[in-house]
Design an enzyme around this catalytic site. Structure first.
Site, PDB file in Angstrom:
ATOM      1  N   CYS A 147      -1.617   1.770  -2.997  1.00 47.10           N
ATOM      2  CA  CYS A 147      -2.552   2.862  -2.701  1.00 47.10           C
ATOM      3  C   CYS A 147      -1.925   4.254  -2.684  1.00 47.10           C
ATOM      4  CB  CYS A 147      -3.200   2.685  -1.332  1.00 47.10           C
ATOM      5  SG  CYS A 147      -3.261   1.039  -0.674  1.00 47.10           S
ATOM      6  N   GLU A 207      -7.835   2.203 -12.751  1.00 48.69           N
ATOM      7  CA  GLU A 207      -7.150   3.333 -12.095  1.00 48.69           C
ATOM      8  C   GLU A 207      -5.974   3.808 -12.945  1.00 48.69           C
ATOM      9  OE1 GLU A 207      -8.284   2.488  -7.422  1.00 48.69           O
ATOM     10  OE2 GLU A 207      -6.309   1.898  -8.091  1.00 48.69           O
ATOM     11  N   ARG A 266     -11.652  -8.778 -21.184  1.00 45.93           N
ATOM     12  CA  ARG A 266     -12.429  -9.863 -21.779  1.00 45.93           C
ATOM     13  C   ARG A 266     -13.928  -9.756 -21.504  1.00 45.93           C
ATOM     14  NH1 ARG A 266      -9.803 -14.644 -17.958  1.00 45.93           N
ATOM     15  NH2 ARG A 266     -10.556 -13.813 -15.981  1.00 45.93           N
ATOM     16  N   LYS A 301      -0.063   5.379  -6.011  1.00 42.70           N
ATOM     17  CA  LYS A 301      -1.139   5.405  -7.020  1.00 42.70           C
ATOM     18  C   LYS A 301      -2.010   6.642  -6.837  1.00 42.70           C
ATOM     19  CE  LYS A 301      -4.882   4.238  -5.946  1.00 42.70           C
ATOM     20  NZ  LYS A 301      -5.467   2.935  -5.708  1.00 42.70           N
ATOM     21  N   GLU A 354     -26.318  15.315  -1.886  1.00 41.53           N
ATOM     22  CA  GLU A 354     -27.677  15.489  -1.349  1.00 41.53           C
ATOM     23  C   GLU A 354     -28.685  14.612  -2.079  1.00 41.53           C
ATOM     24  OE1 GLU A 354     -29.676  19.325  -2.025  1.00 41.53           O
ATOM     25  OE2 GLU A 354     -28.174  19.773  -3.552  1.00 41.53           O
ATOM     26  N   GLY A 357      -4.772  -9.059 -11.767  1.00 40.71           N
ATOM     27  CA  GLY A 357      -4.965  -9.674 -10.471  1.00 40.71           C
ATOM     28  C   GLY A 357      -3.661  -9.884  -9.722  1.00 40.71           C
ATOM     29  N   TYR A 398      -9.732  -3.121 -10.445  1.00 41.57           N
ATOM     30  CA  TYR A 398      -9.348  -1.868  -9.783  1.00 41.57           C
ATOM     31  C   TYR A 398      -8.115  -1.257 -10.444  1.00 41.57           C
ATOM     32  CZ  TYR A 398     -11.850  -2.908  -5.300  1.00 41.57           C
ATOM     33  OH  TYR A 398     -12.769  -3.144  -4.323  1.00 41.57           O
ATOM     34  N   ILE A 399      -7.051  -2.071 -10.540  1.00 42.66           N
ATOM     35  CA  ILE A 399      -5.755  -1.514 -10.947  1.00 42.66           C
ATOM     36  C   ILE A 399      -5.808  -1.046 -12.398  1.00 42.66           C
ATOM     37  CG2 ILE A 399      -3.311  -2.082 -11.295  1.00 42.66           C
ATOM     38  CD1 ILE A 399      -3.449  -3.832  -8.811  1.00 42.66           C
ATOM     39  N   CYS A 403       0.825  -1.212   0.000  1.00 41.23           N
ATOM     40  CA  CYS A 403       0.000   0.000   0.000  1.00 41.23           C
ATOM     41  C   CYS A 403       0.860   1.262   0.000  1.00 41.23           C
ATOM     42  CB  CYS A 403      -0.945  -0.014   1.202  1.00 41.23           C
ATOM     43  SG  CYS A 403      -2.017   1.422   1.231  1.00 41.23           S
ATOM     44  N   HIS A 426     -26.958  21.662   0.408  1.00 43.68           N
ATOM     45  CA  HIS A 426     -27.221  22.183  -0.928  1.00 43.68           C
ATOM     46  C   HIS A 426     -26.281  23.317  -1.295  1.00 43.68           C
ATOM     47  CE1 HIS A 426     -29.694  22.764  -4.440  1.00 43.68           C
ATOM     48  NE2 HIS A 426     -29.724  24.065  -4.200  1.00 43.68           N
TER      49      HIS A 426
HETATM   50  P1  NDP Z   1      -8.786  -7.648 -10.000  1.00 42.69           P
HETATM   51  O1  NDP Z   1      -8.953  -9.017  -9.504  1.00 42.69           O
HETATM   52  O2  NDP Z   1      -9.632  -6.559  -9.465  1.00 42.69           O
HETATM   53  O3  NDP Z   1      -8.931  -7.631 -11.593  1.00 42.69           O
HETATM   54  C1  NDP Z   1      -8.214  -8.509 -12.401  1.00 42.69           C
HETATM   55  C2  NDP Z   1      -8.533  -8.196 -13.845  1.00 42.69           C
HETATM   56  O4  NDP Z   1      -7.724  -8.995 -14.678  1.00 42.69           O
HETATM   57  C3  NDP Z   1      -9.980  -8.507 -14.203  1.00 42.69           C
HETATM   58  O5  NDP Z   1     -10.432  -7.554 -15.124  1.00 42.69           O
HETATM   59  C4  NDP Z   1      -9.866  -9.880 -14.863  1.00 42.69           C
HETATM   60  O6  NDP Z   1     -10.851 -10.127 -15.811  1.00 42.69           O
HETATM   61  C5  NDP Z   1      -8.537  -9.752 -15.569  1.00 42.69           C
HETATM   62  N1  NDP Z   1      -7.883 -11.022 -15.830  1.00 42.69           N
HETATM   63  C6  NDP Z   1      -7.340 -11.885 -14.943  1.00 42.69           C
HETATM   64  N2  NDP Z   1      -6.803 -12.933 -15.580  1.00 42.69           N
HETATM   65  C7  NDP Z   1      -7.019 -12.754 -16.892  1.00 42.69           C
HETATM   66  C8  NDP Z   1      -6.717 -13.500 -18.064  1.00 42.69           C
HETATM   67  N3  NDP Z   1      -6.064 -14.658 -17.987  1.00 42.69           N
HETATM   68  N4  NDP Z   1      -7.100 -13.005 -19.248  1.00 42.69           N
HETATM   69  C9  NDP Z   1      -7.768 -11.835 -19.345  1.00 42.69           C
HETATM   70  N5  NDP Z   1      -8.080 -11.078 -18.272  1.00 42.69           N
HETATM   71  C10 NDP Z   1      -7.706 -11.527 -17.058  1.00 42.69           C
HETATM   72  O7  NDP Z   1      -7.230  -7.359  -9.791  1.00 42.69           O
HETATM   73  P2  NDP Z   1      -6.365  -6.051  -9.817  1.00 42.69           P
HETATM   74  O8  NDP Z   1      -5.054  -6.503 -10.341  1.00 42.69           O
HETATM   75  O9  NDP Z   1      -7.048  -4.924 -10.506  1.00 42.69           O
HETATM   76  O10 NDP Z   1      -6.267  -5.677  -8.290  1.00 42.69           O
HETATM   77  C11 NDP Z   1      -5.854  -6.646  -7.320  1.00 42.69           C
HETATM   78  C12 NDP Z   1      -6.493  -6.396  -5.996  1.00 42.69           C
HETATM   79  O11 NDP Z   1      -5.917  -5.253  -5.407  1.00 42.69           O
HETATM   80  C13 NDP Z   1      -7.983  -6.112  -6.055  1.00 42.69           C
HETATM   81  O12 NDP Z   1      -8.739  -7.269  -5.929  1.00 42.69           O
HETATM   82  C14 NDP Z   1      -8.217  -5.173  -4.931  1.00 42.69           C
HETATM   83  O13 NDP Z   1      -8.642  -5.889  -3.815  1.00 42.69           O
HETATM   84  C15 NDP Z   1      -6.877  -4.549  -4.662  1.00 42.69           C
HETATM   85  N6  NDP Z   1      -6.863  -3.132  -5.058  1.00 42.69           N
HETATM   86  C16 NDP Z   1      -7.699  -2.242  -4.465  1.00 42.69           C
HETATM   87  C17 NDP Z   1      -7.693  -0.918  -4.837  1.00 42.69           C
HETATM   88  C18 NDP Z   1      -8.618   0.046  -4.179  1.00 42.69           C
HETATM   89  O14 NDP Z   1      -9.178  -0.273  -3.163  1.00 42.69           O
HETATM   90  N7  NDP Z   1      -8.832   1.219  -4.763  1.00 42.69           N
HETATM   91  C19 NDP Z   1      -6.799  -0.424  -5.867  1.00 42.69           C
HETATM   92  C20 NDP Z   1      -5.991  -1.444  -6.457  1.00 42.69           C
HETATM   93  C21 NDP Z   1      -6.025  -2.741  -6.054  1.00 42.69           C
HETATM   94  P3  NDP Z   1     -12.331 -10.645 -15.387  1.00 42.69           P
HETATM   95  O15 NDP Z   1     -12.999  -9.522 -14.671  1.00 42.69           O
HETATM   96  O16 NDP Z   1     -12.948 -10.928 -16.703  1.00 42.69           O
HETATM   97  O17 NDP Z   1     -12.111 -11.837 -14.535  1.00 42.69           O
END
Ligand code: NDP
Length: 455
Positions: free
Chosen positions: A49, A183, A200, A52, A444, A265, A179-180, A44, A439
C-alpha cells in the site's frame, strides 16, 4: 511464582495486523514478543500500500501536466527522474519502519529478529533459539503467486520488485487484472512506459460492479494502456540481445517488453513455518482456518490477516488483530464485522466501493433500484480530457436502504470513505436525498440522483 512460559503471546509477523495485535495486547498487560525476519512494517508498509501509493501519486502528475495546458499553463515537456523517486520512496519507508520499531519499544514488546517456526503448540523457534508462549498468533500475511506458465516464474517480476526497479522499463507487460495489475498499469503508464495489460476476463477487476469495470477499461484505454482482454500468456522468454523479453499470447500475438510483471494474486505465506506438523487445519486455498475468535484448530494458536484469506486488506487485518488482543487480554467482547467493508483500487482514475455490486444484489434476490450517473467532471471540461466519472447507488426497495455505492473518478477513495459511514449506519435513499450537496463537486451527485435506471 515464575511464569510457565517465556511470553504470554508470541506473534509471528511484524506487519500491520501483527504489530497492532502485539501493541494492544502489551497495553493490556501481556508479555509479548513479535518475530520478524525483515524490518517491521510488513507488506503494506514495505512492499504494498504505502510505496505503491507514493508511486501512484508520482504517476498522477502526468495527467495533471497534460490537463494544465487547458488552463493556460505552458510547461514544456516534463522530465521524470525515476531513481530520484525510488530513493525518496525508500527514505520514507526507512522512516516508517523506524516508527513501527518505536511503537513496539514504547509498548514494551520484545522484537525477535529472524524467521519464526512454530515447533510446538506453545513453542516458537527463531533461528535456532526456542521461546515458549501461552498463545501464538500467526500474522505472516501473503506472498505473490505466479502461475506455472513456461518462462513466467523465471522472468517475471512481482509487485515486490516492481516497487524497486533501478530503471523505469520502456515497455512492460502486466499479467492479471486485479487490484495490483490495474494499479501498476496506471503507475507505469503514468511514468511514460508503453504498458500492456494481459488478462483472461472480458473486463478487469472481476467481482467489482460491471459499470465500474467498463468505465475503468475505457479510462485505461484513453490513457494509453494497451488492453489484451480475453488473453492468456503462453510463454515468456529471457531477455534477447535487445534486452527485451518475448511474451507469447494464446491469441497468437507476440509482445516484446523490457519487463514482465505477474500480478496474479497472493497466497498465504505459510511455507516452512511448521503448521502441518502441528495439525493446524487449512482451507482449500491453503489459508489458515480460524473461528470467529481467530482461533485455529490448535487452541493455543491464533491467526489474523491475509494468512487467513478472508478480506485481504490492511485495515481488516488491523481490526482483526485489535479485536484478538482486546478479547483475550482486555476482556472486551470485540467482534469483527465483515459487512460493508469499503475498499479502493488506486488505478488512474481511482475506483472505490462499499457494499454490494448491482450483480451481487440481484444474485441475492434483493429487490433493487439502481441510480447511475456517468459524466465529465468539471475539471475535464476545459482540460479537454474526455474521461468520465462513473457513480452508482444500489438501493434495496424493500426498506429504502442504500446497500451499495460505487465510484470511478478523481478522489473516489476519499469520497467513498465518508459515504461508507452512512452505509454502515444504515442510511436510506431518503437520507441521501435529504443531504445537501457541496457545490460544485463530483461527490454531490450522490445526493442528487433522483431517477432510477429504467424509470
Ligand atoms: P487479485 O486476486 O485481485 O487478482 C488476481 C488477478 O490475476 C486476476 O485478474 C486473475 O484473473 C488473475 N489470475 C490469477 N491466476 C491466473 C492465471 N493462472 N492465469 C491468468 N490470470 C490469472 O490479486 P492481486 O494480485 O491483484 O492482489 C492481491 C490482493 O491484495 C487482493 O485480493 C487485495 O485484497 C489486495 N490488494 C489490495 C489493494 C487495495 O486495497 N488497493 C491493492 C493491492 C492489493 P481472474 O480475475 O480472471 O481470476
Amino acid at each position: 511464582m515464575a511464569p510457565i512460559y517465556d511470553f504470554d503471546l508470541i506473534t509471528i509477523g511484524g506487519g500491520s495486523g501483527g504489530v497492532r495485535a502485539s501493541r494492544i495486547a502489551a497495553g493490556h498487560g501481556a508479555r509479548v514478543a513479535v518475530v520478524e525476519e525483515d524490518r517491521l512494517g510488513g507488506t503494506c508498509v514495505l512492499r504494498g500500500c504505502v510505496p505503491k501509493k507514493l508511486l501512484v501519486y508520482g504517476a498522477a502528475f502526468a495527467a495533471d501536466f497534460a490537463d494544465a495546458a487547458g488552463f493556460g499553463w505552458h510547461i514544456g515537456q516534463p522530465v521524470h527522474d525515476w531513481p530520484a523517486l525510488i530513493k525518496a520512496k525508500n527514505v520514507e519507508l526507512d522512516r516508517l519502519a523506524g516508527i513501527y520499531q518505536g511503537l513496539m519499544d514504547n509498548a514494551g514488546v520484545t522484537v525477535l529478529q529472524g524467521r519464526g517456526v512454530v515447533t510446538g503448540a506453545h513453542e516458537v523457534t527463531v533461528d535456532g533459539k526456542t521461546y515458549t508462549a501461552e498463545r501464538i498468533l500467526i500474522a505472516v500475511g501473503g506472498w505473490p503467486h505466479i502461475p506455472d506458465i513456461p518462462g513466467l516464474r523465471d522472468h517475471a517480476i512481482s509487485s515486490n520488485e516492481a516497487l524497486d526497479l533501478a530503471e523505469r522499463p520502456d515497455e512492460i507487460v502486466i499479467m492479471g487484472s486485479g487490484y495490483i495489475a490495474v494499479e501498476f498499469a496506471g503507475i507505469f503508464a503514468g511514468f511514460g512506459a508503453k504498458t500492456h495489460l494481459v488478462f483472461r476476463a472480458d473486463q478487469p477487476l472481476r467481482g467489482f460492479d460491471q459499470d465500474m469495470r467498463q468505465g475503468l477499461m475505457d479510462a485505461m484505454r484513453d490513457r494509453g494502456i494497451t488492453l489484451h482482454a480475453g488473453a492468456n500468456i503462453m510463454s515468456v522468454s529471457g531477455a534477447d540481445d535487445t534486452g527485451k523479453h518475448i511474451v507469447t499470447l494464446d491469441n497468437g500475438q507476440i509482445l516484446h517488453a523490457d519487463a514482465v510483471m505477474a500480478a496474479t494474486g497472493r497466497s498465504p505465506n505459510i511455507a516452512g513455518i511448521g503448521l502441518d506438523a502441528l495439525g493446524v487445519l487449512l482451507n482449500s486455498k491453503g489459508a489458515i482456518k480460524v473461528n470467529d475468535a481467530a482461533q485455529t484448530s490448535v487452541p493455543s494458536i491464533y491467526a489474523i490477516g491475509d494468512v487467513t484469506d478472508r478480506i485481504n486488506l490492511t485495515p481488516v487485518a488491523i481490526a482483526e488483530g485489535h479485536g484478538f488482543a482486546d478479547r483475550i487480554y482486555g476482556q472486551q467482547n470485540r467482534q469483527m464485522d465483515y459487512n460493508n467493508v469499503p475498499s479502493a483500487v488506486f488505478s488512474q482514475p481511482p475506483l472505490a466501493t462499499v457494499g454490494l455490486t448491482e450483480e451481487q444484489a440481484i444474485e441475492q434476490g434483493l429487490p433493487v433500484k439502481v441510480y447511475a450517473a456517468s459524466f465529465r467532471a468539471m475539471k475535464n471540461t476545459i482540460s479537454g480530457r474526455d474521461e468520465k466519472t462513473v457513480m452508482k447507488l444500489i438501493v434495496n426497495t424493500a426498506n429504502d436502504k442504500v446497500i451499495g455505492v460505487h465510484m470511478l473518478g478523481a478522489d473516489a477513495a476519499e469520497i467513498i470513505q465518508g459515504i461508507a459511514i452512512a452505509v454502515k449506519a444504515g442510511a436510506t435513499k431518503a437520507d441521501f436525498d435529504a443531504t445537501i450537496g457541496i457545490h460544485p463537486t463530483a461527490a454531490e451527485e450522490f445526493v442528487t440522483m433522483r431517477t432510477a435506471r429504467g424509470e
